[in-house]
Design a protein around this motif. Structure first.
Motif, PDB file in Angstrom:
ATOM      1  N   UNK A  68       0.841  -1.202   0.000  1.00 40.47           N
ATOM      2  CA  UNK A  68       0.000   0.000   0.000  1.00 40.47           C
ATOM      3  C   UNK A  68       0.879   1.256   0.000  1.00 40.47           C
ATOM      4  N   UNK A  69       1.876   1.237   0.874  1.00 40.22           N
ATOM      5  CA  UNK A  69       2.778   2.392   0.958  1.00 40.22           C
ATOM      6  C   UNK A  69       3.468   2.614  -0.388  1.00 40.22           C
ATOM      7  N   UNK A  70       3.876   1.540  -1.010  1.00 40.90           N
ATOM      8  CA  UNK A  70       4.544   1.660  -2.311  1.00 40.90           C
ATOM      9  C   UNK A  70       3.595   2.265  -3.344  1.00 40.90           C
ATOM     10  N   UNK A  71       2.326   1.852  -3.291  1.00 37.36           N
ATOM     11  CA  UNK A  71       1.355   2.410  -4.245  1.00 37.36           C
ATOM     12  C   UNK A  71       1.260   3.930  -4.101  1.00 37.36           C
ATOM     13  N   UNK A  72       1.269   4.404  -2.869  1.00 37.25           N
ATOM     14  CA  UNK A  72       1.187   5.852  -2.645  1.00 37.25           C
ATOM     15  C   UNK A  72       2.466   6.547  -3.083  1.00 37.25           C
ATOM     16  N   UNK A  73       3.573   5.853  -2.917  1.00 39.35           N
ATOM     17  CA  UNK A  73       4.849   6.443  -3.301  1.00 39.35           C
ATOM     18  C   UNK A  73       5.011   6.474  -4.815  1.00 39.35           C
ATOM     19  N   UNK A 207       2.381   5.232   9.892  1.00 38.49           N
ATOM     20  CA  UNK A 207       3.059   6.537   9.981  1.00 38.49           C
ATOM     21  C   UNK A 207       3.801   6.828   8.683  1.00 38.49           C
ATOM     22  N   UNK A 208       4.403   5.783   8.107  1.00 43.32           N
ATOM     23  CA  UNK A 208       5.119   5.989   6.839  1.00 43.32           C
ATOM     24  C   UNK A 208       4.132   6.459   5.768  1.00 43.32           C
ATOM     25  N   UNK A 209       2.967   5.809   5.720  1.00 46.06           N
ATOM     26  CA  UNK A 209       1.961   6.209   4.726  1.00 46.06           C
ATOM     27  C   UNK A 209       1.527   7.658   4.963  1.00 46.06           C
ATOM     28  N   UNK A 210       1.270   7.965   6.221  1.00 47.62           N
ATOM     29  CA  UNK A 210       0.846   9.331   6.556  1.00 47.62           C
ATOM     30  C   UNK A 210       1.914  10.345   6.148  1.00 47.62           C
ATOM     31  N   UNK A 280      -6.620  15.865  -6.177  1.00 44.97           N
ATOM     32  CA  UNK A 280      -5.225  15.847  -5.691  1.00 44.97           C
ATOM     33  C   UNK A 280      -4.280  15.232  -6.727  1.00 44.97           C
ATOM     34  N   UNK A 281      -2.984  15.444  -6.557  1.00 48.07           N
ATOM     35  CA  UNK A 281      -2.023  14.833  -7.491  1.00 48.07           C
ATOM     36  C   UNK A 281      -2.077  13.309  -7.467  1.00 48.07           C
ATOM     37  N   UNK A 282      -2.661  12.736  -6.422  1.00 42.62           N
ATOM     38  CA  UNK A 282      -2.774  11.278  -6.348  1.00 42.62           C
ATOM     39  C   UNK A 282      -4.119  10.791  -6.879  1.00 42.62           C
TER      40      UNK A 282
END
Ligand code: ATP
Length: 504
Positions: A68-73, A207-210, A280-282
């Motif tokens: 999930x975090x990678x998807x946001x990144x 926290x990383x995602x946030x 948003x950009x995402x």
């Protein structure tokens, strides 16, 4: 380095102690309530901790969070994130992923030996970058800025994180956010999996995602990320603390007692935020956990702080029936597009939550009379999801324009019953009376568009014998005026004008 570790370890010990204390004080069933609140409007369910958990279950959850975090990144292409900042974050993410996998593969055999090299604690605080760099958009604070501090004050905690206040350089107040070792998330996980290291990692992904979202979403109504710090603490290496703008918790009861102008400001900031999130950009983002406690107030503006439950995922569908949104008091079925996506679902979920938690309580109540029809139409349209966010924000801006420019005042020619004598550079000490909703606890301090409105107010208050035109304005640029019950105690006061009621 060593000193900063000790300081942070002390911080986390404090976090653990306070978290445990809070748990002891918590009402039974809080956990259950939390789950209900968080996912009651059709969001992805939180991990339901099994009665006993296998390492494979935990590994699966770690992988899902990592992905999930990678998807946001991965949406980086659209964003101006500098390589200097990106690289260490990528490295941390890779560390987390590799270590979570290897800790299971080498299960307990080489655990201590598999620790990676100590992190560079100051990679976001490059040489020469001090507090003055805070004007830059890129995070600039790091471990050394928060190390060795004894003045850290506990602010609050939720399911996963604990938040502390710290004053840097005696001038800048910041919030430090870290995983709460005594919080429900960690405690439940440890109870199931008996592995603090990996339970910590699982929680820290939130926290990383946030942090990624705070870094990538730039808007006046999103809390600013100032930096972050990886340190060892509680026998866990590389624990993460984010450093953000400080706010104060949003207290609904307090807001209900404030002026309409201030309440309108909260709703307007929320609508502007939702408009940004929809574009948003995402892509279109929804706040799955949308409760007032996910927001804080900074200088009268509402800002979102808790982004770990934000989602950019669209809802796939094959018919309209798949686009069902369930809320406690109402359900909606949205259109399924030809591309097989529920149309505007993220935006509409945000909008309905804004209606049910904010607009319905804060908007119409004690608004200027002539604005009421417009405000009612906003409340009704959002409550029925008839408008999208673009139309909603346009209507809010219209209200602001009308209010700011006095267009809500009646067009009738003003004929005051009394005469008002102007006295320059004086004000009246004391001789206060209370009115509602006043900007002052013991006196009647209200905002007005012009002198005629002040006279109207004075004539509508039986106690009013005078008013003092201050040289202060509210956020909309309206004048603050002190209404007084008498005019005996004149005091020299440069820049103020007192108006004395001379005939009844
Ligand atoms: N920047 C901040 N300034 C002041 N208070 C804050 C800040 N960030 C968070 N808080 C307070 O700390 C509390 C916990 O923070 P946060 O919501 O991020 O934790 P959480 O574990 O994700 O909570 P939840 O269980 O609501 O999801 C918030 O409810 C808020 O009152």
């Amino acid at each position: 380095m060593r000193r900063s570790r000790i300081a942070l370890a002390a911080g986390f010990c404090l976090s653990f102690f306070l978290g445990t204390l809070l748990n002891l004080l918590c009402v039974p069933g809080f956990d259950h309530l939390h789950q209900q609140h968080r996912f009651r409007d059709g969001a992805t369910p939180a991990p339901q901790w099994p009665a006993t958990g296998s390492p494979a279950d935990l590994l699966r959850q770690l992988r899902a969070r990592y992905q999930e975090v990678i998807r946001y990144r991965e949406h980086r292409a659209a964003l101006p994130v500098s390589g200097r900042l990106r690289k260490p974050l990528e490295r941390r993410l890779m560390d987390l992923a590799q270590r979570s996998a290897s800790s299971h593969e080498q299960h307990r055999v080489t655990k201590s030996g598999s620790e990676p090299a100590a992190p560079e604690p100051t990679f976001l605080s490059p040489q020469g970058a001090g507090l003055l760099d805070l004007s830059l958009r890129a995070p600039s604070l790091g471990c050394r800025d928060i190390a060795n501090r004894s003045d850290v004050r506990y602010l609050g905690s939720g399911y996963t994180k604990a938040v502390y206040k710290l004053v840097l350089n005696r001038s800048l107040s910041v919030a430090l956010k870290s995983v709460d070792f005594g919080g429900h998330d960690i405690q439940n996980c440890v109870q199931q999996y008996r592995d603090l290291q990996d339970c910590y990692r699982l929680a820290s992904y939130k926290i990383v995602k946030e942090m990624i979202l705070l870094q990538r979403l730039q808007h006046p109504n999103i809390l600013q990320l100032y930096g972050y710090c990886y340190q060892d603490s509680n026998d866990i290496s590389n624990t993460l603390t984010t450093i953000t703008e400080l706010g104060s918790p949003l207290e609904m009861i307090q807001l209900l007692q404030s002026s309409w102008e201030d309440r309108f400001r909260i709703c307007l900031s929320l609508v502007r935020l939702l408009h940004y999130l929809a574009h948003s950009p995402l892509g279109s983002l929804t706040l799955l956990d949308f409760r007032p406690r996910q927001f804080v107030i900074v200088d009268g503006e509402l800002k979102v702080t808790d982004l770990d439950d934000a989602s950019m995922e669209g809802t796939p569908c094959s018919s309209n029936a798949d686009c069902f949104m369930e809320f406690p008091a109402r359900n909606f079925t949205l259109q399924c597009s030809v591309e097989g996506k529920c149309q505007n679902m993220n935006e509409k979920r945000n909008l309905y939550n804004a209606y049910r938690f904010f607009f319905t309580y804060l908007l119409p109540h004690s608004a200027p009379l002539s604005l009421k029809p417009l405000l009612d139409s906003i409340v009704n349209a959002t409550g029925e999801l008839r408008w999208g966010i673009d139309e909603t924000v346009a209507q809010f801006e219209k209200v602001l324009y009308m209010y700011r420019n006095g267009l809500y005042l009646s067009n009738m020619t003003h004929t005051p019953k009394a005469e008002y004598k102007q006295v320059v550079d004086v004000s009246i000490a004391e001789e206060d009376y209370r009115c509602w909703p006043s900007y002052h606890h013991n006196g009647c301090l209200l905002s007005v568009y012009n002198i005629n409105e002040a006279i109207d107010i004075c004539e509508s208050h039986s106690q009013c014998q005078a008013f003092v035109w201050t040289n202060e304005t509210t956020w909309t640029g309206r004048q603050l005026v002190f209404f007084k019950a008498g005019s005996i105690n004149f005091v020299p006061d440069h820049g103020k004008i007192t108006y004395l009621k001379s005939t009844g």
